[in-house]
Scaffold this active site. Structure first.
Site, PDB file in Angstrom:
ATOM      1  N   THR A 125       0.675  54.281  47.898  1.00  0.00           N
ATOM      2  CA  THR A 125      -0.237  55.176  48.629  1.00  0.00           C
ATOM      3  C   THR A 125      -1.157  55.928  47.667  1.00  0.00           C
ATOM      4  OG1 THR A 125      -0.229  57.254  49.865  1.00  0.00           O
ATOM      5  CG2 THR A 125       1.740  56.797  48.627  1.00  0.00           C
ATOM      6  N   ASP A 126      -2.325  56.322  48.179  1.00  0.00           N
ATOM      7  CA  ASP A 126      -3.236  57.143  47.364  1.00  0.00           C
ATOM      8  C   ASP A 126      -2.648  58.535  47.102  1.00  0.00           C
ATOM      9  OD1 ASP A 126      -3.506  58.173  49.951  1.00  0.00           O
ATOM     10  OD2 ASP A 126      -5.701  58.132  49.956  1.00  0.00           O
ATOM     11  N   GLU A 127      -1.586  58.888  47.858  1.00  0.00           N
ATOM     12  CA  GLU A 127      -1.021  60.236  47.698  1.00  0.00           C
ATOM     13  C   GLU A 127      -0.370  60.426  46.326  1.00  0.00           C
ATOM     14  OE1 GLU A 127       0.904  61.931  51.158  1.00  0.00           O
ATOM     15  OE2 GLU A 127      -0.160  60.554  52.480  1.00  0.00           O
ATOM     16  N   TYR A 153       7.502  63.305  49.445  1.00  0.00           N
ATOM     17  CA  TYR A 153       7.121  61.928  49.799  1.00  0.00           C
ATOM     18  C   TYR A 153       6.302  61.286  48.684  1.00  0.00           C
ATOM     19  CZ  TYR A 153       4.163  58.217  51.724  1.00  0.00           C
ATOM     20  OH  TYR A 153       3.477  57.033  51.909  1.00  0.00           O
ATOM     21  N   LYS A 157       7.155  58.090  46.124  1.00  0.00           N
ATOM     22  CA  LYS A 157       6.338  56.880  46.036  1.00  0.00           C
ATOM     23  C   LYS A 157       5.827  56.685  44.600  1.00  0.00           C
ATOM     24  CE  LYS A 157       5.166  54.452  48.956  1.00  0.00           C
ATOM     25  NZ  LYS A 157       5.789  53.210  49.501  1.00  0.00           N
TER      26      LYS A 157
HETATM   27  P1  NAD Z   1       6.579  53.504  58.923  1.00  0.00           P
HETATM   28  O1  NAD Z   1       7.353  54.767  58.744  1.00  0.00           O
HETATM   29  O2  NAD Z   1       5.836  53.269  60.180  1.00  0.00           O
HETATM   30  O3  NAD Z   1       7.596  52.255  58.758  1.00  0.00           O
HETATM   31  C1  NAD Z   1       8.570  52.209  57.759  1.00  0.00           C
HETATM   32  C2  NAD Z   1       9.552  51.077  58.101  1.00  0.00           C
HETATM   33  O4  NAD Z   1      10.516  50.994  57.041  1.00  0.00           O
HETATM   34  C3  NAD Z   1      10.329  51.318  59.396  1.00  0.00           C
HETATM   35  O5  NAD Z   1      10.371  50.128  60.167  1.00  0.00           O
HETATM   36  C4  NAD Z   1      11.734  51.686  58.909  1.00  0.00           C
HETATM   37  O6  NAD Z   1      12.772  51.299  59.810  1.00  0.00           O
HETATM   38  C5  NAD Z   1      11.815  50.884  57.602  1.00  0.00           C
HETATM   39  N1  NAD Z   1      12.781  51.469  56.658  1.00  0.00           N
HETATM   40  C6  NAD Z   1      12.916  52.776  56.297  1.00  0.00           C
HETATM   41  N2  NAD Z   1      13.930  52.916  55.436  1.00  0.00           N
HETATM   42  C7  NAD Z   1      14.442  51.660  55.218  1.00  0.00           C
HETATM   43  C8  NAD Z   1      15.493  51.144  54.407  1.00  0.00           C
HETATM   44  N3  NAD Z   1      16.238  51.956  53.634  1.00  0.00           N
HETATM   45  N4  NAD Z   1      15.727  49.820  54.413  1.00  0.00           N
HETATM   46  C9  NAD Z   1      14.990  48.990  55.204  1.00  0.00           C
HETATM   47  N5  NAD Z   1      14.004  49.417  56.005  1.00  0.00           N
HETATM   48  C10 NAD Z   1      13.723  50.747  56.004  1.00  0.00           C
HETATM   49  O7  NAD Z   1       5.645  53.405  57.648  1.00  0.00           O
HETATM   50  P2  NAD Z   1       4.160  52.781  57.511  1.00  0.00           P
HETATM   51  O8  NAD Z   1       3.187  53.815  57.875  1.00  0.00           O
HETATM   52  O9  NAD Z   1       4.137  51.457  58.154  1.00  0.00           O
HETATM   53  O10 NAD Z   1       4.083  52.602  55.928  1.00  0.00           O
HETATM   54  C11 NAD Z   1       4.497  51.395  55.305  1.00  0.00           C
HETATM   55  C12 NAD Z   1       4.311  51.523  53.812  1.00  0.00           C
HETATM   56  O11 NAD Z   1       2.949  51.792  53.515  1.00  0.00           O
HETATM   57  C13 NAD Z   1       5.110  52.680  53.199  1.00  0.00           C
HETATM   58  O12 NAD Z   1       5.624  52.239  51.963  1.00  0.00           O
HETATM   59  C14 NAD Z   1       4.083  53.775  53.011  1.00  0.00           C
HETATM   60  O13 NAD Z   1       4.434  54.596  51.922  1.00  0.00           O
HETATM   61  C15 NAD Z   1       2.831  52.962  52.718  1.00  0.00           C
HETATM   62  N6  NAD Z   1       1.552  53.593  53.097  1.00  0.00           N
HETATM   63  C16 NAD Z   1       1.362  54.068  54.367  1.00  0.00           C
HETATM   64  C17 NAD Z   1       0.123  54.606  54.713  1.00  0.00           C
HETATM   65  C18 NAD Z   1      -0.159  55.101  56.116  1.00  0.00           C
HETATM   66  O14 NAD Z   1      -1.250  55.640  56.358  1.00  0.00           O
HETATM   67  N7  NAD Z   1       0.738  54.925  57.067  1.00  0.00           N
HETATM   68  C19 NAD Z   1      -0.905  54.662  53.763  1.00  0.00           C
HETATM   69  C20 NAD Z   1      -0.670  54.153  52.477  1.00  0.00           C
HETATM   70  C21 NAD Z   1       0.559  53.624  52.177  1.00  0.00           C
HETATM   71  P1  TYD Z   2      -0.443  62.532  58.533  1.00  0.00           P
HETATM   72  O1  TYD Z   2      -0.858  61.616  59.631  1.00  0.00           O
HETATM   73  O2  TYD Z   2       0.935  63.122  58.568  1.00  0.00           O
HETATM   74  O3  TYD Z   2      -0.700  61.743  57.169  1.00  0.00           O
HETATM   75  P2  TYD Z   2      -0.680  62.296  55.620  1.00  0.00           P
HETATM   76  O4  TYD Z   2      -0.038  63.617  55.581  1.00  0.00           O
HETATM   77  O5  TYD Z   2       0.144  61.243  54.942  1.00  0.00           O
HETATM   78  O6  TYD Z   2      -2.114  62.299  55.182  1.00  0.00           O
HETATM   79  O7  TYD Z   2      -1.479  63.737  58.477  1.00  0.00           O
HETATM   80  C1  TYD Z   2      -2.871  63.517  58.296  1.00  0.00           C
HETATM   81  C2  TYD Z   2      -3.542  64.869  58.184  1.00  0.00           C
HETATM   82  O8  TYD Z   2      -3.430  65.536  59.449  1.00  0.00           O
HETATM   83  C3  TYD Z   2      -2.885  65.807  57.181  1.00  0.00           C
HETATM   84  O9  TYD Z   2      -3.899  66.568  56.539  1.00  0.00           O
HETATM   85  C4  TYD Z   2      -2.000  66.700  58.018  1.00  0.00           C
HETATM   86  C5  TYD Z   2      -2.757  66.789  59.321  1.00  0.00           C
HETATM   87  N1  TYD Z   2      -1.925  66.943  60.534  1.00  0.00           N
HETATM   88  C6  TYD Z   2      -2.224  67.961  61.443  1.00  0.00           C
HETATM   89  O10 TYD Z   2      -3.163  68.751  61.262  1.00  0.00           O
HETATM   90  N2  TYD Z   2      -1.448  68.068  62.574  1.00  0.00           N
HETATM   91  C7  TYD Z   2      -0.411  67.234  62.821  1.00  0.00           C
HETATM   92  O11 TYD Z   2       0.291  67.398  63.853  1.00  0.00           O
HETATM   93  C8  TYD Z   2      -0.131  66.176  61.881  1.00  0.00           C
HETATM   94  C9  TYD Z   2       1.020  65.213  62.106  1.00  0.00           C
HETATM   95  C10 TYD Z   2      -0.921  66.074  60.753  1.00  0.00           C
END
Ligand code: NAD
Ligand code: TYD
Length: 339
Positions: A125-127, A153, A157
């Site tokens: 992630t960019d975070e 988090y 990562k």
């Molecule tokens: P999500 O929370 O929707 O899904 C995570 C999945 O991982 C779930 O199906 C969960 O059951 C599974 N999981 C959790 N712990 C586990 C374990 N110990 N063993 C096996 N499976 C397990 O997450 P997402 O949003 O789909 O993100 C997927 C990946 O992308 C993550 O690594 C996250 O850090 C990265 N990512 C997400 C975003 C975003 O905007 N959502 C952006 C950049 C990177």
């Molecule tokens: P989120 O979807 O949790 O992603 P991330 O924290 O990984 O960027 O949140 C996106 C942005 O929205 C973040 O700045 C937090 C804000 N946010 C709210 O203002 N209200 C909410 O209820 C949630 C879940 C997030």
């Protein structure tokens, strides 16, 4: 080719599996997922009978069974999406983030080395870069930006990323890392900003905006992220990090207002609540490297992607209603209880 995709019952992993099976008709995917609260097996229902797909309920930290799976399936490529992914949950209780995101990554990489896998890809992630000031729109995250995390988090990562780089250098693990900005699209768990606001709006419930809603995120349609990962595992250089982002920066409050207007609701639903602890101000990716090396660019414009996303939530109410009611947790029992 045989792929192991971890975390495939979650948001991005499931979108990736659908995209990949469609795009590569000769390949097979084994999805490994622990089915935490964020994993929803009913998402994968349409492909459960596909002979090129197999679901295995397994924790990536379970070394013995991960080794057994690798031994049985002999994967060529492993893509690790599995993670605890919600910043707010990590602030409440960091430990599970350290376990899954760090230990789980090391178990998978050990298995890759033991069984001679061709490529390990870490979905990051960019975070990991921390945040950028809001008043410096000229600054972006590049792959050279130092790691400088804010939340449990992002720290977990970043720790995983450092381990991946160490395994590449020390054990020659053929690994790549992608660091993507915030994704949005279908199957996004309704605890994250965009799906939460859509679902609350549809229920005429308050829309909780943290602080003043001035924080900025760089939003990417999930299918564009899937395309980037597919390119990296095929053409990306081993040992490299690729930033993935859409040059689509938006303030949280503007996203929330847009959703309110698209759904024909009132801005009175917007409720400013106490800010997130350590809240990152701005994320913004410079995707020059992946564009120049692999020809990737974000194909879906935000104005189109957000409409597609809202339409999906309107047309798939049963998917998110089962999450809100908790009924989705029964799906595994229904599918596998008798087997
Ligand atoms: P999500 O929370 O929707 O899904 C995570 C999945 O991982 C779930 O199906 C969960 O059951 C599974 N999981 C959790 N712990 C586990 C374990 N110990 N063993 C096996 N499976 C397990 O997450 P997402 O949003 O789909 O993100 C997927 C990946 O992308 C993550 O690594 C996250 O850090 C990265 N990512 C997400 C975003 C975003 O905007 N959502 C952006 C950049 C990177
Ligand atoms: P989120 O979807 O949790 O992603 P991330 O924290 O990984 O960027 O949140 C996106 C942005 O929205 C973040 O700045 C937090 C804000 N946010 C709210 O203002 N209200 C909410 O209820 C949630 C879940 C997030």
């Amino acid at each position: 080719m045989n792929l192991i995709v971890t975390g495939g019952a979650g948001f991005i992993g499931s979108n990736f599996i659908f995209y990949y099976l469609d795009k590569h008709p000769d390949d097979k995917i084994i999805c490994v997922d622990k089915l935490t609260y964020a994993g929803n097996l009913s998402t994968l229902e349409p492909i459960m009978d596909n002979p090129r797909f197999k679901f295995v309920k397994l924790d990536i930290c379970d070394r013995e069974n991960i080794y057994k799976l690798f031994n049985d399936e002999k994967p060529d490529i492993v893509i690790n999406f599995a993670a605890e992914s919600h910043v707010d949950r990590s602030i409440e209780d960091p430990e599970i983030f350290l376990r899954t995101n760090i230990i789980g990554t090391s178990v998978l990489m050990d298995a890759c080395i033991k069984f001679g896998i061709k490529r390990y890809h870490q979905v990051s992630t960019d975070e990991v870069y921390g945040d950028l000031p809001i008043d410096r729109p000229d600054l972006f995250f590049t792959e050279q930006t130092p790691i400088h995390t804010s939340s449990p988090y992002s720290s977990s990562k970043a720790s995983a990323d450092l381990l991946v780089m160490a395994y590449n250098r020390t054990y020659n693990l053929p690994a790549t890392i992608s660091r993507c900005s915030n994704n949005y699209g279908p199957y996004h768990f309704p605890e994250k900003l965009i799906p939460l606001m859509i679902v609350n709006c549809l229920h005429d419930k308050p829309l909780p905006v943290y602080g003043e809603g001035k924080n900025i995120r760089d939003w990417l349609y999930v299918e564009d992220h899937c395309k980037a990962i597919d390119l990296i595992i095929r053409k990306g250089r081993v040992g490299e990090v690729y930033n993935v982002g859409g040059h689509n920066e938006m303030k949280n409050i503007d996203i929330v207002k847009l959703i309110v207007h698209e759904l024909g609701k009132s801005e009175d639903l917007i409720t400013f609540v106490k800010d997130r602890k350590g809240h990152d101000l701005r994320y913004a990716i410079d995707p020059t490297k992946i564009h120049d090396e692999l020809g990737w660019y974000p194909e879906t414009k935000f104005k189109d992607g957000i409409k597609l996303t809202i339409k999906w939530y309107l047309e798939n109410k049963s998917w998110w209603e089962k999450i809100i009611s908790g009924e989705y947790k029964n799906y595994y029992q229904k599918m596998y209880g008798e087997r």
